[in-house]
Scaffold this active site. Structure first.
Site, PDB file in Angstrom:
ATOM      1  N   HIS A 373     -56.785 -48.350  64.390  1.00  0.00           N
ATOM      2  CA  HIS A 373     -55.942 -47.093  64.258  1.00  0.00           C
ATOM      3  C   HIS A 373     -56.084 -46.337  62.920  1.00  0.00           C
ATOM      4  O   HIS A 373     -55.217 -45.304  62.895  1.00  0.00           O
ATOM      5  CB  HIS A 373     -54.623 -47.834  64.128  1.00  0.00           C
ATOM      6  CG  HIS A 373     -53.876 -48.231  65.552  1.00  0.00           C
ATOM      7  ND1 HIS A 373     -53.355 -47.617  66.595  1.00  0.00           N
ATOM      8  CD2 HIS A 373     -54.150 -49.598  65.908  1.00  0.00           C
ATOM      9  CE1 HIS A 373     -53.004 -48.154  67.513  1.00  0.00           C
ATOM     10  NE2 HIS A 373     -53.376 -49.406  67.271  1.00  0.00           N
ATOM     11  N   LYS A 568     -41.562 -37.648  61.393  1.00  0.00           N
ATOM     12  CA  LYS A 568     -42.885 -38.786  61.381  1.00  0.00           C
ATOM     13  C   LYS A 568     -42.401 -39.244  60.084  1.00  0.00           C
ATOM     14  O   LYS A 568     -42.048 -38.939  59.103  1.00  0.00           O
ATOM     15  CB  LYS A 568     -44.099 -38.303  61.633  1.00  0.00           C
ATOM     16  CG  LYS A 568     -44.238 -36.978  60.729  1.00  0.00           C
ATOM     17  CD  LYS A 568     -45.631 -36.449  61.177  1.00  0.00           C
ATOM     18  CE  LYS A 568     -45.642 -35.718  62.329  1.00  0.00           C
ATOM     19  NZ  LYS A 568     -46.630 -35.877  63.174  1.00  0.00           N
ATOM     20  N   ARG A 569     -43.312 -40.516  60.050  1.00  0.00           N
ATOM     21  CA  ARG A 569     -43.482 -41.206  58.530  1.00  0.00           C
ATOM     22  C   ARG A 569     -43.862 -40.290  57.570  1.00  0.00           C
ATOM     23  O   ARG A 569     -44.668 -39.288  57.827  1.00  0.00           O
ATOM     24  CB  ARG A 569     -44.504 -42.514  58.717  1.00  0.00           C
ATOM     25  CG  ARG A 569     -44.291 -43.454  59.413  1.00  0.00           C
ATOM     26  CD  ARG A 569     -43.287 -44.318  58.944  1.00  0.00           C
ATOM     27  NE  ARG A 569     -43.616 -45.015  57.715  1.00  0.00           N
ATOM     28  CZ  ARG A 569     -42.910 -46.074  57.066  1.00  0.00           C
ATOM     29  NH1 ARG A 569     -41.896 -46.468  57.758  1.00  0.00           N
ATOM     30  NH2 ARG A 569     -43.356 -46.314  55.912  1.00  0.00           N
ATOM     31  N   LYS A 574     -50.032 -36.539  56.495  1.00  0.00           N
ATOM     32  CA  LYS A 574     -49.311 -35.802  57.663  1.00  0.00           C
ATOM     33  C   LYS A 574     -48.744 -34.520  56.969  1.00  0.00           C
ATOM     34  O   LYS A 574     -48.225 -33.594  57.719  1.00  0.00           O
ATOM     35  CB  LYS A 574     -48.022 -36.718  57.999  1.00  0.00           C
ATOM     36  CG  LYS A 574     -48.704 -37.705  58.685  1.00  0.00           C
ATOM     37  CD  LYS A 574     -47.582 -38.767  59.073  1.00  0.00           C
ATOM     38  CE  LYS A 574     -47.851 -40.162  59.967  1.00  0.00           C
ATOM     39  NZ  LYS A 574     -48.296 -40.000  61.278  1.00  0.00           N
ATOM     40  N   THR A 676     -48.623 -39.820  68.477  1.00  0.00           N
ATOM     41  CA  THR A 676     -48.119 -39.913  69.620  1.00  0.00           C
ATOM     42  C   THR A 676     -46.810 -38.748  69.679  1.00  0.00           C
ATOM     43  O   THR A 676     -46.199 -38.460  70.680  1.00  0.00           O
ATOM     44  CB  THR A 676     -47.624 -41.158  69.952  1.00  0.00           C
ATOM     45  OG1 THR A 676     -46.903 -41.810  68.789  1.00  0.00           O
ATOM     46  CG2 THR A 676     -48.747 -41.967  70.473  1.00  0.00           C
ATOM     47  N   LYS A 680     -44.827 -36.460  72.850  1.00  0.00           N
ATOM     48  CA  LYS A 680     -43.494 -36.425  73.097  1.00  0.00           C
ATOM     49  C   LYS A 680     -42.853 -34.953  73.131  1.00  0.00           C
ATOM     50  O   LYS A 680     -42.007 -34.666  74.114  1.00  0.00           O
ATOM     51  CB  LYS A 680     -42.522 -37.066  72.075  1.00  0.00           C
ATOM     52  CG  LYS A 680     -43.131 -38.848  72.168  1.00  0.00           C
ATOM     53  CD  LYS A 680     -42.335 -39.535  70.727  1.00  0.00           C
ATOM     54  CE  LYS A 680     -43.165 -40.927  70.643  1.00  0.00           C
ATOM     55  NZ  LYS A 680     -42.737 -41.325  69.216  1.00  0.00           N
TER      56      LYS A 680
END
Ligand SMILES: *Cc1c(COP(=O)(O)O)cnc(C)c1O
Length: 832
Positions: A373, A568-569, A574, A676, A680
């Site tokens: 991952h 998100k985290r 990110k 992911t 969504k």
């Protein structure tokens, strides 16, 4: 593989439930009985909590009978079956709430709604009371939950295996702009979904010694034994009566402590109890201490041992022998956390069942497969050999032997390449860095697996070019890609009933069973009436979110604004910080020219920062500081708002995503394995602003890149810039807009003049900037301007949104699981 049975007639109302058949009276009766019991036990009278418990118990009874028939079907499938039973081992399952999903799956939402209406209660209020089962951190755990949903829907014989943590991930509370972590005791009200399985108990040992008998069999005498007891959580299919099972293990002290207790040695007995309990306390023990790290390794060993003992016992029961275990069962490792599985399976087959090494190894490598991952080398798990010696001495023996056999074979194939041998060895000797010897968990998983996969095309490519390049040279045929997906039941049908009804009206209901059908929407993308209806649905969802923002944060936002969302985290890669830099720059531009015709925006951020991750926490604080300044500046008004919604969770995601106009997927190219969240949002008709990274790339390919706002350096350019020596200051010096943003933060414009608060954050950007925010800033801002321009063209926006939805059919986790079955879990995959 099994395909779902005959289609179920779907109504075209908002909820579009499958027909409940004769189940409605059964539910109502079970509900009434459970509700009466609840009232008898409760001192608070007819509360929403009592209704929640009763409704959950009633559903559970109906699901339990589906569970029994699913198990009976699977047990009968026999050796001729081409589908193997899948055992999905994961340290995390981020399940979220269960009641509304169960009601939808059973087709009983309206029956319960009607029943409640008679007692004056609203189903919505009841559903809101259910705590999230948040036994995971982020994408990896949510993926496991989506997979369970697809296992059920596709009728795949399977078990998910996890740990029953008392406290999952922490609850995030914001105090004066700063994140505080609080325990989330989600089992306090005894989750009504779980079925304790008192019949399923296994002993898991730690420490102790090994002696070898005359026949060469190893006997391990653990110093400590902990008992694992199963709790089953049932996950229903929506279009068949199949269910999937999540089996979570609870540790309890094995009865040896009772001996101490009887002898009056209460403190020893109590200590034993505490050691057992600790296994289930928290998702991630604090890894800054030796005790914390030991506990984590124990948790991993506990999950693996209990799950594999369960598997072996089941296989023996069904088949009466173990030779066929590897052909009848797949064991899947969700990242390396359960990578002890090969060592434990070898131990069970040899030490407990008398099998010889070669046969045990053949079975083990038939059964095991592994998903990677992350490409970040620092995230590859290793454990000191010393800890194995203390906790898992027999497993260490077996790992040494696996390594020996592997290196012998390797040296035959690649003679004279000792450097290769030392790079791929399961043991890091610590030579290069003068530290202690460690076991490389990814190497163990790779050596034992017949299949290894990444989670998006780019990630799988980079995986074999970078972190696993050596292994890919040894076993090129082993490496595959299976791009992630999400369950459209939870993320579209349940989260967005209005959009779902609109899609039904445009293309019929078949998409609810086969998401690929969404492609039919592209023929309607230019239909103005449908576009208007889409915008109306989006607006209604935005009103709901606006109300929540007003209620929780006291900030009033206009639904005419573009809702720009990043949830998100919180992590540097990110790049929530890049988002904030754009927001600040927009704020400065608005202040310069408040009278210009701005496209109003509401920027929404949510996410948790790991408790020890200071930089991430600093970003959370900056988001609050910037939001406070912007939201209270009278020059700005509705032109720009920035809000941070606390305590990100599955449930919060379900309420935010349907309201998004713009989805922020802006990781540095080459860092986000798949994502992911991006999927969504796409299904819910948000347009994506994103980098050429992870699954964004495949999304662009499916919907047409012209329907996505792509910006930034690509992965190869990122690697090149870094290898040439990246200097972030150059970008700042050449871009006045960027310089002004950085200066504002450093000068304390958002921190009441405090120039220290963000010094570390700014210095890191100017000196290192490992995620290349400075390099991507200009293109990001320019691309945001294109977003504004399209947003002014309402019909053009709606057309693009419909094309986005039309392109998302491939991103169902049903497609993902079908690919896993074909490429990883099928019998064919064993023959290469
Ligand atoms: C989908 C999801 C994630 C993963 O989001 P990414 O944007 O892919 O990182 C994390 N947490 C929750 C609660 C989710 O639902």
């Amino acid at each position: 593989m099994n395909t779902p049975s005959a289609p179920v007639a779907l109504s075209s109302t908002d909820s579009a439930e499958p027909a409940a058949g004769g189940a409605a009276p059964a539910l109502v009766a079970a509900f009434e009985a459970a509700y009466a019991r609840e009232l008898a036990q409760s001192s608070h009278g007819p509360t929403a909590q009592a209704v929640l418990n009763a409704a959950s118990l009633a559903c559970r009874e109906l699901l339990a009978s589906r569970w029994a028939s699913t198990q009976a079907q699977d047990a009968k499938r026999g050796l001729k079956a081409t589908v193997r039973r899948v055992h999905y081992l994961s340290m995390e399952f981020l399940m979220g709430r269960a009641l509304s999903n169960a009601l939808a799956a059973l087709g009983l939402t309206s029956a319960l709604e009607a029943k409640l209406a008679a007692t004056g209660q609203s189903l919505g209020e009841v559903l809101e009371r259910e705590p999230d089962a948040a036994l995971g951190n982020g994408g990896l755990g949510r993926l496991a939950a989506c997979f369970l949903d697809s296992f059920a829907e596709l009728g795949l014989p399977s078990f998910g295996y996890g740990l029953r943590y008392r406290y999952g991930t922490f609850a995030q509370v914001i105090q004066q702009g700063r994140q505080l972590e609080q325990p989330d005791d989600w089992t306090r009200d005894t989750p009504p979904w779980e079925m304790p399985r008192f019949d399923l108990r296994f002993k898991v040992g730690f420490g102790g010694r090994i002696h070898v008998d005359a026949a060469g069999v190893h006997h391990w005498e653990p110093a400590e034994e902990i008992e694992a007891q199963a709790y089953d959580f049932i996950v229903p299919a929506h279009h068949t009566e199949r269910v999937a099972t999540l089996r979570q293990w609870q540790a309890t002290a094995a009865p040896i402590a009772f001996g101490a207790f009887c002898q009056g040695d209460y403190s020893r007995a109590a200590r034993h109890q505490v050691l057992a309990d600790a296994i289930n306390w928290v998702l991630y023990p604090d890894d800054s201490t030796e005790e914390g790290r030991m506990l984590r390794l124990k948790q991993e060993a506990f999950l693996v041992s209990a799950s594999l003992q369960d598997l072996v016992a089941r296989h023996l029961r069904e088949f009466g022998e173990l030779q066929s275990l590897g052909r009848a069962n797949a064991i899947h490792l969700n990242d390396t956390h359960p990578a002890l599985a090969p060592a434990e399976l070898m131990r069970l087959l040899m030490d407990e069942h008398g099998m010889a090494w070669a046969e045990a190894w053949k079975i083990t490598s038939q059964a095991i497969a592994y998903t990677n991952h992350t490409l970040m080398p620092e995230a590859l798990e290793t454990w000191p050999v010393r800890m194995f010696e203390v906790l898992l001495p027999r497993h260490l023996d077996i790992i040494y032997r696996i390594n020996h056999e592997f290196l012998v074979e390797l040296r035959q194939r690649f003679p004279d390449d000792e450097a290769l041998a030392s790079r791929v060895s399961l043991i890091d000797e610590g030579w290069g860095h003068g530290s202690e010897r460690r076991v490389r968990m990814a190497s163990l998983a790779l050596v034992a697996s017949h299949r290894v996969n990444g989670v998006a095309a780019l990630h799988s490519e980079l995986m074999v070019q970078t972190i696993f390049a050596d292994y890919a040279k040894v076993w090129p045929e082993r490496f595959h890609n299976v791009t992630n997906g999400v369950t459209p039941r939870r993320w579209l049908q349940q989260a967005n009933p209005k959009l779902s009804a609109l899609i039904d009206g445009a293309i019929g209901t078949e998409w609810r069973r086969d998401l690929a059908e969404l492609s039919k929407l592209s023929a309607h993308a230019k239909d103005g009436a449908l576009g208007d209806a889409f915008l109306a649905v989006k607006r209604a969802n935005k009103e709901r979110l606006a109300e929540r923002i007003r209620r929780d944060l006291g900030v009033v936002v206009s639904v005419d604004s573009l809702f720009d969302i990043q949830i998100k985290r919180i992590h540097e890669y990110k790049r929530q910080l890049l988002n904030l830099l754009h927001v600040i720059s927009r704020y400065q531009a608005i202040c310069d020219n408040p009278g210009a015709d701005w496209v109003p925006r509401v920027v929404v951020i949510a996410g948790k920062a790991a408790s020890a991750y200071q930089m991430a926490k600093s970003i959370v604080r900056l988001a609050h500081d910037v939001g406070r300044v912007i939201n209270s500046d009278p020059r700005v008004g509705n032109k720009l708002k920035l809000v941070f919604l606390p305590n990100y969770s599955v449930t919060l995601a379900e309420s935010i995503i349907p309201a998004a106009d713009l989805s922020e997927q802006i990781s540095t190219a080459g860092t986000e394995a798949s994502g992911t969240g991006n999927m969504k949002f796409g299904m819910n008709g948000a347009l994506t602003i994103g980098t050429w990274d992870g699954a964004n790339i495949e999304m662009a390919e499916h919907m047409g890149p012209e329907n996505m706002f792509v910006f930034g350096l690509r992965a190869d350019a990122v690697a090149k810039i870094k290898s040439l020596g990246y200097d972030p200051r150059l970008y700042v010096e050449q871009n006045a807009q960027l310089k002004r943003v950085i200066d504002a933060i450093s000068q304390g414009d958002f921190s009441h003049g405090d120039t220290e608060r963000y010094r570390g954050l700014v210095d890191n950007l100017l000196e290192r900037d490992p995620y290349l925010l400075m390099a991507d800033f200009a293109d990001y801002v320019a691309t945001q301007a294109k977003v504004d321009a399209l947003f002014r063209d309402r019909r053009g926006w709606a057309e693009r949104a419909l094309r986005n939805i039309a392109g998302m059919g491939w991103f169902s986790s049903d497609r993902t699981i079908t690919e896993y079955v074909d490429r990883v879990w099928s019998l064919d995959s064993l023959n290469h």
